[in-house]
Design an enzyme around this catalytic site. Structure first.
Site, PDB file in Angstrom:
ATOM      1  N   CYS A 199     -47.571  -0.485 -48.508  1.00  0.00           N
ATOM      2  CA  CYS A 199     -48.328  -1.031 -47.408  1.00  0.00           C
ATOM      3  C   CYS A 199     -48.104  -1.032 -46.220  1.00  0.00           C
ATOM      4  O   CYS A 199     -48.121  -1.247 -45.372  1.00  0.00           O
ATOM      5  CB  CYS A 199     -48.724  -2.085 -47.766  1.00  0.00           C
ATOM      6  SG  CYS A 199     -49.930  -2.334 -48.830  1.00  0.00           S
TER       7      CYS A 199
ATOM      8  N   GLY B 136     -16.202   7.239 -43.313  1.00  0.00           N
ATOM      9  CA  GLY B 136     -17.095   7.785 -42.216  1.00  0.00           C
ATOM     10  C   GLY B 136     -17.432   8.749 -42.821  1.00  0.00           C
ATOM     11  O   GLY B 136     -17.630  10.023 -42.643  1.00  0.00           O
TER      12      GLY B 136
ATOM     13  N   TYR C 123     -33.954   5.650 -41.121  1.00  0.00           N
ATOM     14  CA  TYR C 123     -33.763   6.603 -40.130  1.00  0.00           C
ATOM     15  C   TYR C 123     -34.300   8.224 -39.782  1.00  0.00           C
ATOM     16  O   TYR C 123     -33.536   9.494 -39.972  1.00  0.00           O
ATOM     17  CB  TYR C 123     -32.019   6.881 -39.965  1.00  0.00           C
ATOM     18  CG  TYR C 123     -31.457   6.014 -40.857  1.00  0.00           C
ATOM     19  CD1 TYR C 123     -30.652   4.962 -39.939  1.00  0.00           C
ATOM     20  CD2 TYR C 123     -30.757   6.250 -42.021  1.00  0.00           C
ATOM     21  CE1 TYR C 123     -30.083   4.314 -40.641  1.00  0.00           C
ATOM     22  CE2 TYR C 123     -29.769   5.381 -43.174  1.00  0.00           C
ATOM     23  CZ  TYR C 123     -29.581   4.231 -41.926  1.00  0.00           C
ATOM     24  OH  TYR C 123     -28.360   3.538 -42.463  1.00  0.00           O
TER      25      TYR C 123
ATOM     26  N   GLU D 274     -10.675   4.020 -45.825  1.00  0.00           N
ATOM     27  CA  GLU D 274     -12.136   3.198 -46.291  1.00  0.00           C
ATOM     28  C   GLU D 274     -13.819   4.248 -46.410  1.00  0.00           C
ATOM     29  O   GLU D 274     -14.216   3.833 -46.010  1.00  0.00           O
ATOM     30  CB  GLU D 274     -12.399   2.350 -44.970  1.00  0.00           C
ATOM     31  CG  GLU D 274     -11.410   1.456 -44.704  1.00  0.00           C
ATOM     32  CD  GLU D 274     -11.997   0.715 -43.553  1.00  0.00           C
ATOM     33  OE1 GLU D 274     -13.003   0.209 -42.787  1.00  0.00           O
ATOM     34  OE2 GLU D 274     -10.800  -0.201 -43.354  1.00  0.00           O
TER      35      GLU D 274
ATOM     36  N   ARG E 103     -33.834   4.834 -46.601  1.00  0.00           N
ATOM     37  CA  ARG E 103     -32.501   6.212 -45.515  1.00  0.00           C
ATOM     38  C   ARG E 103     -34.121   6.239 -44.848  1.00  0.00           C
ATOM     39  O   ARG E 103     -34.157   7.254 -43.462  1.00  0.00           O
ATOM     40  CB  ARG E 103     -32.082   6.963 -45.972  1.00  0.00           C
ATOM     41  CG  ARG E 103     -30.875   5.567 -46.108  1.00  0.00           C
ATOM     42  CD  ARG E 103     -29.768   6.162 -46.961  1.00  0.00           C
ATOM     43  NE  ARG E 103     -28.988   6.873 -46.095  1.00  0.00           N
ATOM     44  CZ  ARG E 103     -29.386   7.988 -45.288  1.00  0.00           C
ATOM     45  NH1 ARG E 103     -29.617   9.155 -45.954  1.00  0.00           N
ATOM     46  NH2 ARG E 103     -28.883   9.014 -44.245  1.00  0.00           N
TER      47      ARG E 103
HETATM   48  C1  PLP Z   1     -19.453   0.861 -43.553  1.00  0.00           C
HETATM   49  C2  PLP Z   1     -18.092   1.223 -43.247  1.00  0.00           C
HETATM   50  C3  PLP Z   1     -17.328   2.017 -43.672  1.00  0.00           C
HETATM   51  C4  PLP Z   1     -17.950   3.050 -45.035  1.00  0.00           C
HETATM   52  O1  PLP Z   1     -18.734   4.358 -44.382  1.00  0.00           O
HETATM   53  P1  PLP Z   1     -18.885   5.829 -44.752  1.00  0.00           P
HETATM   54  O2  PLP Z   1     -19.234   6.388 -43.528  1.00  0.00           O
HETATM   55  O3  PLP Z   1     -19.647   4.968 -46.345  1.00  0.00           O
HETATM   56  O4  PLP Z   1     -17.597   6.307 -45.310  1.00  0.00           O
HETATM   57  C5  PLP Z   1     -15.889   2.239 -43.694  1.00  0.00           C
HETATM   58  N1  PLP Z   1     -15.283   1.343 -43.220  1.00  0.00           N
HETATM   59  C6  PLP Z   1     -16.236   0.348 -42.378  1.00  0.00           C
HETATM   60  C7  PLP Z   1     -15.397  -0.533 -41.585  1.00  0.00           C
HETATM   61  C8  PLP Z   1     -18.010   0.043 -42.738  1.00  0.00           C
HETATM   62  O5  PLP Z   1     -18.233  -0.708 -41.694  1.00  0.00           O
END
Ligand code: PLP
Length: 414
Positions: free
Chosen positions: A342, A239, A316, A273, A312
Protein backbone atom coordinates in the site's frame (compact mmCIF):
# COMPACT_ATOMS: atom_id res chain seq x y z
CA UNK A 1 27.72 -15.72 -20.09
CA UNK A 2 24.03 -15.61 -19.28
CA UNK A 3 22.46 -18.28 -17.10
CA UNK A 4 18.90 -17.12 -17.76
CA UNK A 5 17.94 -17.93 -21.35
CA UNK A 6 14.86 -18.94 -23.33
CA UNK A 7 14.42 -22.43 -24.68
CA UNK A 8 11.37 -23.09 -26.81
CA UNK A 9 9.77 -19.91 -25.54
CA UNK A 10 10.29 -20.69 -21.84
CA UNK A 11 12.82 -18.90 -19.64
CA UNK A 12 15.27 -21.19 -17.88
CA UNK A 13 17.70 -20.81 -15.01
CA UNK A 14 20.63 -22.90 -16.24
CA UNK A 15 18.95 -26.25 -17.01
CA UNK A 16 15.78 -25.68 -14.99
CA UNK A 17 12.60 -24.16 -16.47
CA UNK A 18 11.44 -21.33 -14.21
CA UNK A 19 7.79 -22.57 -14.22
CA UNK A 20 9.13 -25.72 -12.54
CA UNK A 21 10.70 -23.66 -9.76
CA UNK A 22 7.50 -21.68 -9.29
CA UNK A 23 5.50 -24.92 -9.10
CA UNK A 24 7.87 -26.49 -6.57
CA UNK A 25 8.62 -23.50 -4.35
CA UNK A 26 5.94 -20.90 -5.01
CA UNK A 27 6.39 -17.21 -5.81
CA UNK A 28 7.82 -14.72 -5.23
CA UNK A 29 11.25 -16.29 -5.00
CA UNK A 30 14.82 -15.39 -5.76
CA UNK A 31 16.66 -17.74 -8.11
CA UNK A 32 20.45 -17.70 -8.31
CA UNK A 33 22.72 -19.47 -10.77
CA UNK A 34 25.63 -21.27 -9.18
CA UNK A 35 27.51 -21.23 -12.46
CA UNK A 36 27.10 -17.48 -12.76
CA UNK A 37 28.30 -16.90 -9.18
CA UNK A 38 31.38 -19.03 -9.65
CA UNK A 39 32.25 -17.76 -13.11
CA UNK A 40 32.19 -14.18 -11.89
CA UNK A 41 34.50 -15.08 -9.03
CA UNK A 42 36.76 -16.91 -11.48
CA UNK A 43 36.97 -13.74 -13.61
CA UNK A 44 38.38 -11.83 -10.63
CA UNK A 45 40.76 -14.62 -9.78
CA UNK A 46 41.91 -14.82 -13.38
CA UNK A 47 42.53 -11.07 -13.55
CA UNK A 48 44.69 -11.35 -10.41
CA UNK A 49 46.66 -14.45 -11.44
CA UNK A 50 50.23 -14.47 -10.22
CA UNK A 51 49.63 -11.80 -7.61
CA UNK A 52 49.41 -12.02 -3.85
CA UNK A 53 45.74 -11.07 -3.81
CA UNK A 54 42.64 -11.67 -1.71
CA UNK A 55 39.14 -11.27 -3.14
CA UNK A 56 36.87 -10.36 -0.24
CA UNK A 57 33.25 -10.79 -1.31
CA UNK A 58 31.14 -7.93 0.11
CA UNK A 59 28.62 -9.92 2.12
CA UNK A 60 26.03 -7.15 2.25
CA UNK A 61 25.25 -7.64 -1.45
CA UNK A 62 23.77 -11.10 -0.84
CA UNK A 63 24.33 -12.85 2.45
CA UNK A 64 22.48 -16.13 1.96
CA UNK A 65 24.52 -18.88 3.67
CA UNK A 66 24.60 -21.02 0.55
CA UNK A 67 25.93 -18.11 -1.52
CA UNK A 68 28.61 -17.40 1.10
CA UNK A 69 29.45 -21.09 1.26
CA UNK A 70 29.96 -21.26 -2.52
CA UNK A 71 32.46 -18.44 -2.32
CA UNK A 72 34.15 -19.86 0.80
CA UNK A 73 34.71 -23.14 -1.02
CA UNK A 74 36.64 -21.46 -3.79
CA UNK A 75 38.86 -19.60 -1.34
CA UNK A 76 37.17 -16.21 -1.18
CA UNK A 77 37.65 -13.81 1.66
CA UNK A 78 34.77 -11.67 2.91
CA UNK A 79 34.10 -8.00 3.55
CA UNK A 80 31.65 -7.65 6.43
CA UNK A 81 29.93 -4.65 7.98
CA UNK A 82 28.31 -6.10 11.11
CA UNK A 83 28.52 -8.76 13.78
CA UNK A 84 25.57 -10.43 12.10
CA UNK A 85 27.50 -10.75 8.86
CA UNK A 86 30.48 -12.12 10.80
CA UNK A 87 28.24 -14.81 12.30
CA UNK A 88 26.89 -15.66 8.84
CA UNK A 89 30.33 -15.97 7.28
CA UNK A 90 31.51 -18.25 10.08
CA UNK A 91 28.33 -20.35 9.85
CA UNK A 92 28.86 -20.63 6.10
CA UNK A 93 32.39 -22.00 6.54
CA UNK A 94 34.24 -18.80 5.71
CA UNK A 95 37.82 -18.42 6.95
CA UNK A 96 38.04 -15.67 9.62
CA UNK A 97 41.66 -15.05 8.61
CA UNK A 98 40.30 -13.77 5.28
CA UNK A 99 37.69 -11.37 6.69
CA UNK A 100 37.94 -7.59 6.53
CA UNK A 101 35.57 -5.71 8.84
CA UNK A 102 34.33 -2.43 7.32
CA UNK A 103 31.72 0.07 8.48
CA UNK A 104 31.55 3.43 10.25
CA UNK A 105 29.67 2.30 13.35
CA UNK A 106 31.23 -0.87 14.70
CA UNK A 107 29.97 -1.43 18.24
CA UNK A 108 32.17 -2.62 21.09
CA UNK A 109 30.38 -5.96 21.04
CA UNK A 110 30.98 -6.37 17.32
CA UNK A 111 34.66 -5.56 17.77
CA UNK A 112 34.97 -8.15 20.54
CA UNK A 113 33.29 -10.72 18.32
CA UNK A 114 35.71 -9.98 15.48
CA UNK A 115 38.74 -10.03 17.79
CA UNK A 116 37.68 -13.41 19.14
CA UNK A 117 37.18 -14.76 15.62
CA UNK A 118 40.58 -13.46 14.54
CA UNK A 119 39.68 -11.44 11.47
CA UNK A 120 42.28 -10.45 8.88
CA UNK A 121 41.78 -6.73 9.33
CA UNK A 122 39.60 -4.01 10.82
CA UNK A 123 39.05 -1.21 8.32
CA UNK A 124 39.03 1.81 10.59
CA UNK A 125 36.86 4.77 9.63
CA UNK A 126 37.57 7.32 12.40
CA UNK A 127 39.98 8.30 15.15
CA UNK A 128 37.39 7.43 17.80
CA UNK A 129 36.97 3.96 16.38
CA UNK A 130 40.73 3.41 16.44
CA UNK A 131 40.89 4.32 20.14
CA UNK A 132 37.97 2.07 20.99
CA UNK A 133 39.49 -0.88 19.17
CA UNK A 134 42.84 -0.38 20.89
CA UNK A 135 41.10 -0.40 24.27
CA UNK A 136 39.08 -3.53 23.56
CA UNK A 137 42.04 -5.40 22.09
CA UNK A 138 43.97 -4.52 25.26
CA UNK A 139 41.25 -6.04 27.43
CA UNK A 140 41.68 -9.38 25.72
CA UNK A 141 45.45 -8.99 25.40
CA UNK A 142 45.47 -8.91 21.62
CA UNK A 143 46.85 -6.74 18.88
CA UNK A 144 44.13 -5.83 16.39
CA UNK A 145 45.23 -5.74 12.74
CA UNK A 146 44.06 -2.48 11.17
CA UNK A 147 43.87 -0.58 7.93
CA UNK A 148 42.65 3.00 7.79
CA UNK A 149 39.91 3.55 5.27
CA UNK A 150 41.00 6.68 3.51
CA UNK A 151 38.68 8.88 1.58
CA UNK A 152 40.49 9.65 -1.67
CA UNK A 153 37.98 12.41 -2.58
CA UNK A 154 37.35 11.03 -6.05
CA UNK A 155 34.01 11.47 -7.78
CA UNK A 156 32.91 8.00 -8.92
CA UNK A 157 30.12 9.47 -11.10
CA UNK A 158 27.46 7.15 -9.76
CA UNK A 159 24.15 7.63 -7.94
CA UNK A 160 24.61 9.98 -4.94
CA UNK A 161 23.16 7.35 -2.56
CA UNK A 162 25.88 4.88 -3.52
CA UNK A 163 28.84 7.22 -3.87
CA UNK A 164 31.08 6.91 -0.82
CA UNK A 165 34.50 8.37 -1.66
CA UNK A 166 33.74 12.09 -1.69
CA UNK A 167 34.83 14.44 1.06
CA UNK A 168 31.18 15.03 1.89
CA UNK A 169 30.42 11.36 2.62
CA UNK A 170 30.26 9.85 6.10
CA UNK A 171 32.74 7.12 5.14
CA UNK A 172 36.47 6.95 5.74
CA UNK A 173 39.09 9.34 7.04
CA UNK A 174 40.01 12.49 5.08
CA UNK A 175 43.07 12.04 2.90
CA UNK A 176 44.76 14.99 4.56
CA UNK A 177 44.25 13.50 8.04
CA UNK A 178 45.30 9.94 7.28
CA UNK A 179 49.02 10.34 7.94
CA UNK A 180 48.40 11.78 11.41
CA UNK A 181 46.00 8.99 12.25
CA UNK A 182 48.55 6.37 11.21
CA UNK A 183 51.09 8.11 13.45
CA UNK A 184 48.61 7.89 16.29
CA UNK A 185 47.96 4.20 15.52
CA UNK A 186 51.69 3.52 15.74
CA UNK A 187 51.64 4.74 19.34
CA UNK A 188 48.83 2.42 20.35
CA UNK A 189 50.01 -0.80 21.98
CA UNK A 190 47.10 -2.97 20.88
CA UNK A 191 46.83 -2.22 17.21
CA UNK A 192 48.98 -3.65 14.46
CA UNK A 193 49.16 -1.48 11.34
CA UNK A 194 48.51 -3.90 8.49
CA UNK A 195 47.33 -1.88 5.53
CA UNK A 196 45.30 0.86 3.95
CA UNK A 197 41.81 0.73 2.43
CA UNK A 198 39.46 2.72 0.25
CA UNK A 199 36.07 2.20 -1.41
CA UNK A 200 34.71 5.00 -3.54
CA UNK A 201 31.19 3.90 -4.39
CA UNK A 202 29.03 1.36 -6.11
CA UNK A 203 27.82 0.54 -9.62
CA UNK A 204 30.96 2.12 -11.08
CA UNK A 205 31.17 1.73 -14.85
CA UNK A 206 34.23 3.82 -15.64
CA UNK A 207 37.60 2.42 -14.47
CA UNK A 208 39.17 5.89 -14.33
CA UNK A 209 37.94 7.04 -10.89
CA UNK A 210 38.98 3.74 -9.28
CA UNK A 211 42.41 4.01 -10.91
CA UNK A 212 42.72 7.60 -9.70
CA UNK A 213 41.77 6.55 -6.16
CA UNK A 214 44.31 3.71 -6.30
CA UNK A 215 46.99 6.20 -7.34
CA UNK A 216 46.22 8.36 -4.32
CA UNK A 217 46.30 5.34 -2.02
CA UNK A 218 49.68 4.27 -3.39
CA UNK A 219 51.09 7.76 -2.93
CA UNK A 220 49.93 7.68 0.68
CA UNK A 221 51.42 4.21 1.20
CA UNK A 222 54.76 5.60 -0.02
CA UNK A 223 54.53 8.58 2.32
CA UNK A 224 53.80 6.19 5.18
CA UNK A 225 56.76 4.00 4.32
CA UNK A 226 58.97 7.10 4.27
CA UNK A 227 57.61 7.98 7.71
CA UNK A 228 58.61 4.53 8.99
CA UNK A 229 55.14 3.01 8.73
CA UNK A 230 55.35 0.21 6.17
CA UNK A 231 52.13 -1.49 5.07
CA UNK A 232 51.54 -5.16 4.30
CA UNK A 233 48.41 -4.77 2.22
CA UNK A 234 46.48 -2.40 -0.02
CA UNK A 235 42.69 -2.74 -0.15
CA UNK A 236 41.07 -1.08 -3.17
CA UNK A 237 37.48 -1.81 -2.17
CA UNK A 238 34.64 -2.88 -4.44
CA UNK A 239 32.11 -1.01 -6.52
CA UNK A 240 32.47 -2.52 -9.98
CA UNK A 241 29.21 -2.04 -11.84
CA UNK A 242 27.06 -4.44 -13.82
CA UNK A 243 24.61 -4.22 -16.70
CA UNK A 244 21.04 -3.59 -15.57
CA UNK A 245 19.67 -2.06 -18.77
CA UNK A 246 21.99 -0.68 -21.42
CA UNK A 247 25.11 0.00 -19.39
CA UNK A 248 28.35 -1.35 -20.82
CA UNK A 249 30.51 -2.19 -17.80
CA UNK A 250 34.09 -3.09 -18.64
CA UNK A 251 35.19 -6.70 -18.21
CA UNK A 252 36.63 -7.34 -14.74
CA UNK A 253 40.16 -7.63 -16.16
CA UNK A 254 39.80 -4.33 -18.00
CA UNK A 255 38.43 -2.59 -14.93
CA UNK A 256 41.32 -3.81 -12.79
CA UNK A 257 44.06 -3.29 -15.38
CA UNK A 258 44.67 0.45 -14.76
CA UNK A 259 44.91 -0.25 -11.03
CA UNK A 260 47.23 -3.23 -11.45
CA UNK A 261 49.40 -1.26 -13.89
CA UNK A 262 50.35 1.05 -11.03
CA UNK A 263 51.58 -1.81 -8.86
CA UNK A 264 54.76 -2.73 -10.72
CA UNK A 265 57.58 -3.48 -8.31
CA UNK A 266 55.39 -3.34 -5.19
CA UNK A 267 55.33 -6.11 -2.64
CA UNK A 268 52.11 -5.47 -0.72
CA UNK A 269 49.27 -7.99 -0.80
CA UNK A 270 46.30 -6.53 -2.67
CA UNK A 271 42.64 -6.82 -1.76
CA UNK A 272 39.41 -6.14 -3.60
CA UNK A 273 35.92 -6.16 -2.12
CA UNK A 274 33.48 -6.83 -4.97
CA UNK A 275 29.82 -7.34 -4.11
CA UNK A 276 27.41 -6.49 -6.89
CA UNK A 277 29.86 -7.57 -9.60
CA UNK A 278 29.90 -11.12 -8.22
CA UNK A 279 26.22 -11.69 -7.57
CA UNK A 280 24.09 -9.01 -9.29
CA UNK A 281 23.54 -10.70 -12.62
CA UNK A 282 23.58 -14.16 -11.07
CA UNK A 283 20.07 -13.77 -9.66
CA UNK A 284 16.50 -13.02 -10.64
CA UNK A 285 13.30 -12.40 -8.75
CA UNK A 286 10.54 -14.70 -9.98
CA UNK A 287 7.02 -13.38 -9.55
CA UNK A 288 3.51 -14.20 -10.73
CA UNK A 289 0.93 -11.84 -12.19
CA UNK A 290 -2.08 -11.79 -9.88
CA UNK A 291 -4.18 -9.30 -11.83
CA UNK A 292 -4.11 -7.30 -15.03
CA UNK A 293 -5.88 -4.01 -14.60
CA UNK A 294 -6.57 -1.91 -17.66
CA UNK A 295 -7.10 1.69 -16.57
CA UNK A 296 -7.98 4.83 -18.50
CA UNK A 297 -4.46 6.17 -18.47
CA UNK A 298 -2.31 3.22 -17.56
CA UNK A 299 -2.38 -0.53 -17.50
CA UNK A 300 -1.16 -2.33 -14.41
CA UNK A 301 0.34 -5.77 -14.04
CA UNK A 302 -0.12 -6.45 -10.35
CA UNK A 303 2.38 -9.09 -9.30
CA UNK A 304 2.97 -11.02 -6.08
CA UNK A 305 6.41 -9.47 -5.49
CA UNK A 306 6.65 -5.94 -4.14
CA UNK A 307 8.95 -3.20 -2.94
CA UNK A 308 9.46 -5.13 0.28
CA UNK A 309 10.99 -7.96 -1.78
CA UNK A 310 13.06 -5.81 -4.15
CA UNK A 311 13.51 -2.27 -2.94
CA UNK A 312 15.89 -0.86 -5.55
CA UNK A 313 13.24 0.48 -7.96
CA UNK A 314 11.33 2.26 -5.18
CA UNK A 315 14.49 3.42 -3.40
CA UNK A 316 16.61 4.74 -6.28
CA UNK A 317 14.31 4.39 -9.27
CA UNK A 318 16.65 1.63 -10.33
CA UNK A 319 15.88 -0.14 -13.60
CA UNK A 320 15.59 -3.92 -13.70
CA UNK A 321 14.74 -5.67 -16.96
CA UNK A 322 11.50 -7.63 -16.63
CA UNK A 323 10.97 -10.64 -18.89
CA UNK A 324 7.93 -12.86 -19.36
CA UNK A 325 8.80 -16.43 -18.39
CA UNK A 326 6.54 -17.75 -21.13
CA UNK A 327 6.85 -15.97 -24.47
CA UNK A 328 3.50 -15.34 -26.19
CA UNK A 329 2.72 -14.38 -29.76
CA UNK A 330 0.12 -11.75 -28.71
CA UNK A 331 0.83 -8.03 -29.14
CA UNK A 332 2.66 -6.33 -26.32
CA UNK A 333 0.86 -3.90 -24.04
CA UNK A 334 2.56 -1.28 -21.90
CA UNK A 335 2.24 -2.04 -18.19
CA UNK A 336 3.20 -0.56 -14.88
CA UNK A 337 4.55 -3.60 -13.07
CA UNK A 338 3.51 -3.04 -9.45
CA UNK A 339 3.25 -4.97 -6.21
CA UNK A 340 0.45 -5.28 -3.67
CA UNK A 341 2.04 -3.03 -1.02
CA UNK A 342 0.00 0.00 0.00
CA UNK A 343 2.39 2.66 -1.30
CA UNK A 344 2.30 4.43 -4.66
CA UNK A 345 6.07 3.99 -4.80
CA UNK A 346 5.61 0.23 -4.87
CA UNK A 347 6.69 -0.61 -8.39
CA UNK A 348 9.17 -2.93 -10.04
CA UNK A 349 9.07 -1.33 -13.47
CA UNK A 350 7.33 1.54 -15.29
CA UNK A 351 6.00 1.35 -18.83
CA UNK A 352 7.13 -2.19 -19.68
CA UNK A 353 5.94 -3.69 -22.96
CA UNK A 354 4.76 -7.21 -22.23
CA UNK A 355 2.58 -9.85 -23.89
CA UNK A 356 1.17 -11.53 -20.80
CA UNK A 357 -1.97 -13.04 -19.27
CA UNK A 358 -3.12 -13.21 -15.67
CA UNK A 359 -1.24 -15.98 -13.89
CA UNK A 360 1.88 -15.65 -16.04
CA UNK A 361 5.30 -15.55 -14.43
CA UNK A 362 7.70 -12.64 -14.79
CA UNK A 363 11.44 -12.64 -14.15
CA UNK A 364 12.92 -9.45 -12.73
CA UNK A 365 16.56 -9.61 -13.82
CA UNK A 366 19.82 -8.55 -12.18
CA UNK A 367 18.30 -9.04 -8.74
CA UNK A 368 21.12 -11.06 -7.18
CA UNK A 369 22.70 -8.07 -5.40
CA UNK A 370 20.96 -5.77 -2.92
CA UNK A 371 17.73 -7.69 -3.51
CA UNK A 372 16.86 -10.19 -0.78
CA UNK A 373 19.23 -8.51 1.67
CA UNK A 374 17.28 -5.25 1.53
CA UNK A 375 13.89 -6.95 1.76
CA UNK A 376 11.56 -6.25 4.64
CA UNK A 377 8.36 -7.56 6.13
CA UNK A 378 6.39 -4.39 5.41
CA UNK A 379 2.67 -5.15 5.19
CA UNK A 380 3.47 -8.36 7.14
CA UNK A 381 4.67 -9.96 3.96
CA UNK A 382 6.75 -13.07 4.57
CA UNK A 383 10.08 -12.81 2.84
CA UNK A 384 10.58 -14.71 -0.41
CA UNK A 385 12.18 -18.12 -0.74
CA UNK A 386 15.67 -18.38 -2.25
CA UNK A 387 16.78 -21.08 -4.65
CA UNK A 388 20.15 -21.91 -6.18
CA UNK A 389 20.18 -23.68 -9.50
CA UNK A 390 23.10 -25.86 -10.48
CA UNK A 391 22.75 -27.38 -13.94
CA UNK A 392 19.52 -29.37 -13.98
CA UNK A 393 19.03 -29.18 -10.21
CA UNK A 394 17.34 -26.56 -8.06
CA UNK A 395 18.07 -26.32 -4.33
CA UNK A 396 15.92 -24.45 -1.85
CA UNK A 397 18.48 -22.47 0.20
CA UNK A 398 16.05 -20.38 2.23
CA UNK A 399 12.47 -21.34 2.93
CA UNK A 400 9.72 -18.82 2.52
CA UNK A 401 8.86 -17.22 5.85
CA UNK A 402 5.52 -17.94 7.46
CA UNK A 403 3.26 -15.22 8.84
CA UNK A 404 3.59 -16.79 12.33
CA UNK A 405 7.36 -16.38 12.21
CA UNK A 406 6.91 -12.69 11.57
CA UNK A 407 5.21 -12.04 14.90
CA UNK A 408 6.78 -14.86 16.92
CA UNK A 409 8.90 -12.39 18.91
CA UNK A 410 5.94 -10.19 19.84
CA UNK A 411 3.72 -10.30 22.91
CA UNK A 412 0.53 -8.56 23.93
CA UNK A 413 0.19 -6.87 27.34
CA UNK A 414 -2.70 -6.71 29.81
C1 PLP B 1 29.23 -2.01 -0.19
C2 PLP B 1 30.70 -2.14 -0.07
C3 PLP B 1 31.42 -2.93 -0.97
C4 PLP B 1 30.79 -3.62 -2.14
O1 PLP B 1 30.25 -2.73 -3.05
P1 PLP B 1 29.73 -3.25 -4.47
O2 PLP B 1 29.31 -2.03 -5.16
O3 PLP B 1 28.59 -4.18 -4.21
O4 PLP B 1 30.87 -3.94 -5.13
C5 PLP B 1 32.78 -3.07 -0.77
N1 PLP B 1 33.41 -2.45 0.26
C6 PLP B 1 32.75 -1.68 1.14
C7 PLP B 1 33.49 -1.04 2.25
C8 PLP B 1 31.38 -1.50 1.02
O5 PLP B 1 30.73 -0.72 1.88
Amino acid sequence: MNSFVYRNGILYAEGVPLPQIAADHGTPCYVYSRTALLSRFAAFRQALTGRDALICYAVKANSNLAVLNQFARVGAGFDIVSGGELARVLAAGGDPAKIVFSGVGKTAEEMRQALAAGVFCFNIESAAELERLNGLAGECDKKAPIAIRVNPDVDPKTHPYISTGLRSNKFGVAYSEALDLYRRARELPHVDIAGIACHIGSQLLDPAPAAEAAGKILALADQLAAAGIPLRHLDFGGGIGIRYRDETPPAVADYLAPILAQLAGRKEKILFEPGRALVGNAGILLTRIEYLKHGEEKNFAIVDAAMNDLMRPALYEAWHDILPVQQRAATEVEYEVVGPVCESGDFLGHGRRLAVETGDLLAVLSAGAYGMVMSSNYNTRPRAAEIIVDGAQAFLVRRRESAEQLFALETVID
